[in-house]
Design an enzyme around this catalytic site. Sequence first.
Site, short mmCIF file in Angstrom:
data_model
loop_
_atom_site.label_atom_id
_atom_site.label_comp_id
_atom_site.label_asym_id
_atom_site.label_seq_id
_atom_site.Cartn_x
_atom_site.Cartn_y
_atom_site.Cartn_z
N GLY A 1 3.07 -1.96 -3.74
CA GLY A 1 4.38 -2.56 -4.00
C GLY A 1 4.76 -2.47 -5.46
N TYR B 1 -5.60 2.92 9.62
CA TYR B 1 -4.32 2.20 9.74
C TYR B 1 -4.10 1.79 11.19
CZ TYR B 1 0.74 1.39 9.15
OH TYR B 1 2.01 0.85 9.10
N LYS C 1 -8.85 -3.71 5.54
CA LYS C 1 -9.03 -5.13 5.22
C LYS C 1 -7.73 -5.93 5.33
CE LYS C 1 -11.71 -6.25 1.67
NZ LYS C 1 -12.24 -6.13 0.28
N ASP D 1 2.32 -10.55 -3.09
CA ASP D 1 1.98 -9.12 -3.08
C ASP D 1 0.82 -8.91 -4.06
OD1 ASP D 1 2.24 -6.13 -3.36
OD2 ASP D 1 4.04 -6.52 -2.19
N ASN D 2 -0.07 -7.97 -3.75
CA ASN D 2 -1.11 -7.66 -4.74
C ASN D 2 -0.71 -6.46 -5.61
OD1 ASN D 2 -1.43 -5.53 -3.04
ND2 ASN D 2 -3.60 -5.84 -2.63
#
Length: 329
Positions: A38, A147, A93, A33-34
């Site tokens: 999150g 999205y 992205k 996860d970046n």
Amino acid sequence: MQKRILITGAAGFLGSHLCDKFIKEEYHVIAMDNLITGDLKNIEHLFHLPNFEFYHHDVTKFVHVAGKLDYILHFASPASPIDYLKIPIQTLKVGSLGTHNLLGLAKEKNARILIASTSEIYGDPLIHPQTEDYFGNVNTIGPRGVYDEAKRFQESITMAYHRFHGLETRIVRIFNTYGPRMRLNDGRVIPAFIGQALRGEDLTIFGDGSQTRSFCYVSDQVDGIYKLLLSDYSLPVNIGNPHEITIKDFAEEIISLTNSDQKVTYKELPQNDPLQRQPDITLAKKILGWEPKVSRSEGMKLTLEYFKSLSQEELFKKEHKDFKKHIVK
Ligand code: UDP
């Protein structure tokens, strides 16, 4: 031999529940996860386990994982209208470049990959309920386009890898899902309404509230995804709960569930907000033997318990974090 699975978006709402599921099934889970949307608190209970690893990494950059991989679940993406309005380029992205990187990794490792798609690919749907063979009604340049189009591209590139490279791929089209660990301030209707009720504020209905949604409890969603991953079906499958409700009736439900005497107020309907949404799950029933088991009243009770357990500070916090600080250029 123990199976090894990479889960991207692992610190998010669905990603973290998927980590729990695969740990329970005794897989070795590699979580990634970046942390833009999150939160590590969703998975910190797993950190002590020998069969759990976490990598803080942005999948729009080259993804490297050492050793063998049997499965990849690609769940990294902002997933609420507010988030993708705030970070539109990152949303595009992760659905496009990120998916490309993970398909490349799956090819390299000879792993099966499941991609998280969405009911948003149907846009503001002109057929109801939505079946998998409906092509959708999406405004490419509207605010939700970043999205919707990223997810549509994601499906295309996944099918291209399947057809051209013979990669084992699975595509789940996720309809509105809820439960513990949703972010209170992500703008989605369930945390928004519950948060407002718990803070003693009026519930904000967008538009006249006649738009519909169909809400699936997270354990049902995870079960459907698990069954799809282990199936041999490579075309998209809807996973969601067909029980449909108008947003206005849903607001009343939350007011009575929280025993609050809040009123509702009306705000403008956001642009391209779908007027109706309900999954047709005939295909999932047929090929996976899956259907949702948790009723909305049961699921909402569990969800409310979770939100009630948050601290006052969290309950009143307006912003999750400054997204921009967390984006790797
Ligand atoms: N909505 C609302 N009040 C809110 C948040 C959302 O009336 O405070 C409406 C929103 O306009 C949409 C529905 O609830 O019609 C579901 O919104 P959500 O953002 O949860 O997800 P979507 O299904 O639109 O992606």
